[in-house]
Design a protein around this motif. Structure first.
Motif, PDB file in Angstrom:
ATOM      1  N   ILE A 209       0.845  -1.197   0.000  1.00 13.30           N
ATOM      2  CA  ILE A 209       0.000   0.000   0.000  1.00 13.30           C
ATOM      3  C   ILE A 209       0.879   1.244   0.000  1.00 13.30           C
ATOM      4  N   GLN A 210       0.775   2.024  -1.077  1.00 12.16           N
ATOM      5  CA  GLN A 210       1.535   3.272  -1.191  1.00 12.16           C
ATOM      6  C   GLN A 210       0.757   4.386  -0.491  1.00 12.16           C
ATOM      7  N   LEU A 211       1.259   4.810   0.642  1.00 14.51           N
ATOM      8  CA  LEU A 211       0.534   5.798   1.438  1.00 14.51           C
ATOM      9  C   LEU A 211       0.521   7.177   0.787  1.00 14.51           C
ATOM     10  N   LYS A 212       1.390   7.392  -0.196  1.00 11.65           N
ATOM     11  CA  LYS A 212       1.384   8.684  -0.897  1.00 11.65           C
ATOM     12  C   LYS A 212       0.110   8.861  -1.719  1.00 11.65           C
ATOM     13  N   LEU A 213      -0.623   7.797  -1.919  1.00 10.99           N
ATOM     14  CA  LEU A 213      -1.892   7.903  -2.635  1.00 10.99           C
ATOM     15  C   LEU A 213      -2.926   8.681  -1.836  1.00 10.99           C
ATOM     16  N   GLY A 214      -2.687   8.829  -0.530  1.00 11.75           N
ATOM     17  CA  GLY A 214      -3.615   9.545   0.333  1.00 11.75           C
ATOM     18  C   GLY A 214      -4.438   8.589   1.186  1.00 11.75           C
ATOM     19  N   LEU A 215      -5.037   9.131   2.247  1.00 12.09           N
ATOM     20  CA  LEU A 215      -5.765   8.314   3.219  1.00 12.09           C
ATOM     21  C   LEU A 215      -6.936   7.571   2.576  1.00 12.09           C
ATOM     22  N   GLN A 216      -7.727   8.260   1.777  1.00 17.73           N
ATOM     23  CA  GLN A 216      -8.925   7.641   1.213  1.00 17.73           C
ATOM     24  C   GLN A 216      -8.574   6.460   0.315  1.00 17.73           C
ATOM     25  N   ALA A 217      -7.592   6.649  -0.579  1.00 16.81           N
ATOM     26  CA  ALA A 217      -7.206   5.582  -1.497  1.00 16.81           C
ATOM     27  C   ALA A 217      -6.548   4.432  -0.747  1.00 16.81           C
ATOM     28  N   SER A 218      -5.687   4.755   0.215  1.00 14.35           N
ATOM     29  CA  SER A 218      -5.000   3.720   0.990  1.00 14.35           C
ATOM     30  C   SER A 218      -5.996   2.897   1.801  1.00 14.35           C
ATOM     31  N   THR A 219      -6.956   3.578   2.394  1.00 16.59           N
ATOM     32  CA  THR A 219      -7.973   2.884   3.188  1.00 16.59           C
ATOM     33  C   THR A 219      -8.796   1.936   2.324  1.00 16.59           C
ATOM     34  N   LYS A 220      -9.146   2.388   1.131  1.00 19.81           N
ATOM     35  CA  LYS A 220      -9.928   1.532   0.232  1.00 19.81           C
ATOM     36  C   LYS A 220      -9.142   0.274  -0.139  1.00 19.81           C
ATOM     37  N   ILE A 221      -7.849   0.423  -0.405  1.00 20.84           N
ATOM     38  CA  ILE A 221      -7.022  -0.731  -0.765  1.00 20.84           C
ATOM     39  C   ILE A 221      -6.975  -1.720   0.395  1.00 20.84           C
ATOM     40  N   ILE A 222      -6.803  -1.198   1.612  1.00 22.77           N
ATOM     41  CA  ILE A 222      -6.746  -2.074   2.787  1.00 22.77           C
ATOM     42  C   ILE A 222      -8.100  -2.743   3.019  1.00 22.77           C
ATOM     43  N   LEU A 223      -9.174  -1.983   2.899  1.00 19.90           N
ATOM     44  CA  LEU A 223     -10.513  -2.569   3.070  1.00 19.90           C
ATOM     45  C   LEU A 223     -10.766  -3.670   2.045  1.00 19.90           C
ATOM     46  N   ASP A 224     -10.330  -3.453   0.813  1.00 19.72           N
ATOM     47  CA  ASP A 224     -10.501  -4.468  -0.232  1.00 19.72           C
ATOM     48  C   ASP A 224      -9.693  -5.719   0.103  1.00 19.72           C
TER      49      ASP A 224
END
Length: 257
Positions: free
Chosen positions: A116-131
């Motif tokens: 997970i690349q955290l530079k994508l921002g909180l919203q995008a990172s959270t979605k990746i983790i949730l998926d």
């Protein structure tokens, strides 16, 4: 009482090792609100022992801190090859966008929960983790996380009915409701509404209506109450989930491993 003893269908424990501040401060609340049992750890050795105690757990590792690349590789391989930890699922958290590094973790080491690349921002990172958590059935069959707080003297409730003030001690709590001891309330039919119940959750106050579902077997004074979703504000929901997060973390911090 064991905060979350392994029960078939109850989902997986999710650990974040050395999480970035954005994970601790914001993402964990979102994950808990989504029904994922989430903890943080600041001790790599203790984390190994937790993975041994809870086989099949998920571990997200912040590789930007503490160790060198080679040390992190050795640590992850020790999890993958350990007899008691090899069923753990691993994900990587980093601000590093080095393609070579991503390829190593994803292709060579075959981590299951992504880089997970955290530079994508909180919203995008959270979605990746949730998926990733959903794909790995981390929630199990449960809808809500229940946290035990019987030992917390700061988890109480009070309300007024028929010019009388009732007080209670909360035993456990989820986003759906609570179990609480309320002395002298007497017999109440199922679906009775208790109006304007004030929850005190270790410094946070939440006001809501609750619906009596019944009594806990074996104790006539312990009531199971559901929150009225139409009477629970967004701030109230956040306060409840934040308190659940505190209870979970206290349990894991106090666990002897």
């Amino acid at each position: 009482m064991d905060q979350a003893a392994p029960v078939p269908g109850e989902g997986k424990k999710i650990f974040f090792l050395y999480p970035h501040s954005v994970i601790k401060d914001e993402m964990l609340d979102i994950l808990i609100m989504a029904g994922f049992e989430t903890y943080i750890s600041a001790d790599s050795g203790r984390t190994l022992r937790l993975l041994e105690k809870f086989p099949g757990s998920i571990l997200f590792i912040n590789i930007d801190e503490r160790f060198t690349e080679k040390e992190w590789e050795a640590y992850i391989r020790s999890i993958q090859e350990g007899a008691a930890t090899k069923n753990s699922l691993i994900g990587i958290l980093s601000y590093n966008q080095d393609t070579r590094l991503m390829q190593k973790y994803l292709m060579e080491m075959q981590i299951q929960c992504g880089y997970i690349q955290l530079k994508l921002g909180l919203q995008a990172s959270t979605k990746i983790i949730l998926d990733a958590l959903t794909a790995n059935e981390a929630r199990g069959r449960r809808k809500y996380i229940r946290a035990f707080c019987e030992d917390d003297i700061h988890a109480t409730l009070n309300f007024r009915e028929a010019n009388q003030v009732f007080q209670g001690k909360i035993f456990d709590i989820s986003s759906a409701g609570i179990a609480a001891r309320i002395d002298k309330l007497g017999e109440k039919a199922a679906n009775t509404v208790l109006k304007e119940v004030q929850l005190k959750l270790h410094g946070s106050l939440v006001m809501t209506d609750t619906i009596i579902m019944g009594k806990r077997q074996g104790d006539v004074n312990v009531y199971v109450l559901l929150f009225d979703p139409n009477r629970l504000t967004r701030e109230g929901k956040l306060a409840i989930h934040h308190y659940i997060k505190q209870c979970l973390q206290k349990y894991i911090d106090n666990l002897k491993v």
